[in-house]
Enzyme design. Structure first.
Site, PDB file in Angstrom:
ATOM      1  N   ASP A  27       0.820  -1.202   0.000  1.00 50.76           N
ATOM      2  CA  ASP A  27       0.000   0.000   0.000  1.00 50.76           C
ATOM      3  C   ASP A  27       0.861   1.262   0.000  1.00 50.76           C
ATOM      4  O   ASP A  27       1.942   1.297   0.589  1.00 50.76           O
ATOM      5  CB  ASP A  27      -0.893  -0.004   1.249  1.00 50.76           C
ATOM      6  N   GLU A  87       1.058  -0.540  -5.167  1.00 49.89           N
ATOM      7  CA  GLU A  87       0.074   0.522  -5.419  1.00 49.89           C
ATOM      8  C   GLU A  87       0.885   1.814  -5.537  1.00 49.89           C
ATOM      9  O   GLU A  87       1.239   2.434  -4.536  1.00 49.89           O
ATOM     10  CB  GLU A  87      -0.934   0.634  -4.284  1.00 49.89           C
TER      11      GLU A  87
END
Length: 736
Positions: free
Chosen positions: A417, A470
């Site tokens: 993330d 990401e």
């Protein structure tokens, strides 16, 4: 064996006073068996005890009553010689018999300590934290925690009435690691660390390396039972290493475990109950397999204090959340997925952590896990602390966390993330709110080094596991090998494609001709990385509206646009990811406190969206041309990219020479395009594989169907062509 000698009466007096104040940093110098000028003495601190008796370990015979010093809880007894002994402690409501924690030598190996300090310990989850061990036939728990700037650290829990005087720990000065073996403790004990910092006692801290936790909102760490799980997924684990993921039909169903579906109430006054791992597996696995997805991706399931963070603010990087069951239950869930042929990806957060009082922030009274300066260590967007990955111990801690999930729980991939926030020191900061790196640049060199190291280690030590970034910027080479100057990820989320395509779809079809470039631009860089096309949770929350509700037009047009968008996405180069609820056209935004609107599947129009997605996944999986060369220009050929006036796009998807090509034609307007000519690479009959406007998908059933014969009419650079009727707001997919 006795502990080290106390050199003088004055040192002894001062030491005992510090011990009683819970300020002594070396309890093994005073407690347990000690040698002094007068011989041998056994000493223990048991505040609140009525009496303490020393008994022989083998026979249980009394060796004498310990004498208490001034009702302080400090008991001692002189012995003519050292023997194996136990304490028999009388409390107001019970009698406890136990070995003396301070009679045991250090149980943490020198190599463990060295590797931890160097940031090279790959198995922290099996060495540090709370480990069930047996020492000399005595079972108990070895606790260890990193707190180099603490003056004293104690293990506390119900087993010692949360009294920090009872179990102060031993310091290994070279590493700043505190350690203590507590006999007769076992699985299920709740514990924390009481830390004396430079300015006093800090709030009780949860164990950063806990393998299990209490159910939130409780914040205690839990001594975990050994994960002796009997895995049955050998075939899956072997199969996942046999072919590169880049050449596979990778189709990911992203979900939040707590809000996918709820069960009926089990307690009075309860509206529903959150499914546990077993219930989730029983319902989720067949559902996802029926839809044809290859993997599920779980929003972070590492323990996190605030449910509203969806797991993206975790504090226990080694413990599955207690919300859905035990670590054993989670392992069983993964095993069930694998046996059914379904991969499991976890979202993982090495960028930042919350500043809850029981967590990692200022852990020992200093900035330990985070950068000290707020321009480096505080994330303004999320009110969180930023990991100092340039510190060996933190680098090793997070690397060990990644390996823990991949090895211990057989996880197939980690989606990392907020990578963009890790790469740039000035991420989301004003010009005067960031500190340049040593070269004066904006790159976070320590985080870059960590990410490269992470990807190298995973590729080497966990074959077949994926690491996915990401990453929302134009950082070059995110999914290129580090030896070529890249970051080494297996895949990168294509955030640019997501933003451009959703922006295009939101336009009234009448105006789409003026935004044609938003769909063609992505093909200019589609093969620069190994991309995943993500329609994730972030796109259906915080006022962004659901995917269906983003679509323009009336009720029918919204549903047609959604079917068209799915068809566009599944035939576009790049792997696929879709967030739960989008697959049947949920109207409202995702709410993490409520289950999906499953009642919608009673309506034909939502069944149509659901059925189309099932067929698209089947097509994607069964047609090599749609997935084999997802990351190569050789797998894609434009046929029509310049028909702005009609908002029509057409392309070919190609695989190996013996793979049939797939023709894809999109009409992004509600106007049917009749007798529309498209060039094709070969003659003969072409079969319509998908018509997203078909009646079975609750469409208008317009457009070409059945075998279509090519004509010897040149078009779009091809010698032959097809004449197609393009249905409104729909896609045709054909194959020779």
């Amino acid at each position: 064996m006795s502990n080290r000698e106390v050199r003088s009466d004055e040192q002894l007096r001062q030491g005992l006073e510090a011990l009683l104040r819970a300020e002594h940093g070396d309890p093994f110098a005073l407690l347990g068996p000690q040698v002094d000028e007068q011989g041998m003495v056994v000493r223990t601190l048991q505040p609140g005890a009525l009496q303490v008796e020393l008994v022989a370990a083998e026979t249980g015979a009394s060796l004498g009553m310990l004498e208490q010093q001034d009702h302080s809880g400090l008991f001692s007894l002189r012995l003519p010689e050292l023997v194996d002994y136990l304490y028999r402690i009388s409390w107001p409501d019970a009698v406890q018999e136990t070995e003396d924690p301070y009679a045991f030598s250090s149980q943490l190996g020198e190599m463990d300590i060295y590797l931890f300090s160097e940031g090279k310990h790959r198995e922290l989850g099996n060495s540090f934290g709370a480990q069930l061990v047996e020492v000399g036939g005595v079972k108990g728990v070895r606790f260890s925690v990193w707190a180099p700037n603490a003056r004293r650290v104690s293990v506390v829990g119900q087993f010692n009435s949360w009294d920090g005087r009872r179990h102060p720990m031993r310091l290994h000065p070279s590493a700043g690691v505190w350690e203590l073996f507590i006999p007769r403790l076992g699985p299920g004990e709740v514990y924390k660390y009481e830390i004396l910092g430079s300015h006093g006692v800090l709030p009780l801290r949860a164990d950063p390396l806990a393998l299990a936790t209490e159910l939130p909102p409780a914040t205690g760490s839990v001594v975990a039972a050994e994960l002796a799980f009997d895995w049955q997924d050998d075939a899956w684990m072997q199969r996942r290493t046999s072919a590169p993921a880049t050449a596979s039909a990778l189709s990911i169903y992203e979900l939040h475990a707590g809000s996918w579906r709820h069960g009926p109430s089990t307690e009075e006054g309860e509206e529903f109950h959150v499914l546990n791992w077993q219930e989730l597996g029983e319902q989720l696995i067949p559902y996802v397999l029926d839809l044809g997805f290859s993997h599920i991706e779980l929003l972070p399931i590492m323990e996190h204090p605030f449910g509203g963070s969806w797991g993206y603010q975790p504090l226990s990087q080694f413990a599955p959340t207690a919300r859905y069951g035990s670590p054993h239950d989670f392992a069983a869930f993964v095993d069930a997925c694998h046996q059914a042929g379904l991969g499991v990806i976890l979202d993982w957060v090495p960028a930042h952590f919350p500043n809850d009082a029981h967590g990692l922030a200022m852990f020992d009274g200093t900035a330990l896990y985070e950068y000290a300066h707020p321009f480096e260590g505080y994330h303004q967007d999320w009110n969180t602390c930023i990991f100092n990955l340039g510190r060996n111990e933190v680098h090793g801690f997070m690397l060990a966390s990644a390996l823990h999930w991949l090895r211990t729980y057989h996880i197939d991939g980690l989606r990392v993330d907020a990578v963009a926030s890790m790469l740039y020191r000035d991420y989301s900061r004003k010009a005067d709110e960031w500190i340049p790196n040593q070269h004066g640049g904006r790159e976070n060199l320590e985080a870059i080094d960590f990410l490269r190291h992470l990807n190298e280690v995973v590729a080497s030590e966990v074959p077949g596991a994926m690491v996915i970034a990401e990453e929302s910027t134009a950082w070059p080479g995110v999914s290129r090998p580090s030896r070529e100057g890249g970051l080494g990820f297996d895949f990168k989320w294509n955030m640019g494609w997501m933003h451009d395509s959703l922006s295009y779809m939101a336009e009234d079809p009448l105006h789409r001709q003026h935004h044609h470039h938003q769909l063609t631009f992505g093909l200019l860089y589609a093969f620069s990385e190994h991309f995943i096309l993500p329609i994730s949770h972030d796109e259906v929350v915080h006022g962004k509206r659901s995917l269906l509700d983003k679509m323009p037009g009336d009720h029918w047009q919204k549903l047609a646009n959604l079917r068209l968008y799915f068809s566009f996405m599944w035939t576009h180069p790049g792997k696929k990811l879709l967030f739960m609820g989008c697959e049947f056209g949920q109207w409202r935004e995702w709410n993490h406190d409520a289950e999906l609107d499953w009642y919608l599947l009673q309506y034909g129009e939502h069944q149509g969206v659901h059925g189309l997605l099932r067929d698209l996944n089947g097509l994607y999986r069964n047609e090599p041309a749609l997935h084999r060369y997802d990351d190569r220009e050789a797998g894609f050929e434009w046929l029509i990219g310049d028909d702005q006036a009609n908002s029509v796009f057409a392309w070919l998807r190609k695989g190996e020479s013996d793979d049939p090509p797939v023709l894809v034609v999109h009409n992004f307007t509600p106007t049917p395009r009749l007798s529309y000519r498209v060039g094709v690479p070969c003659g003969g009959n072409w079969q319509v594989l998908i018509n997203s406007d078909a009646e079975q998908y609750s469409g208008s059933n317009a457009g070409s169907r059945g075998p279509l014969a090519s004509e010897m009419v040149a078009s779009h650079g091809k010698d032959q062509s097809l004449v197609l009727d393009l249905p409104p707001l729909a896609t045709l997919v054909l194959r020779p």
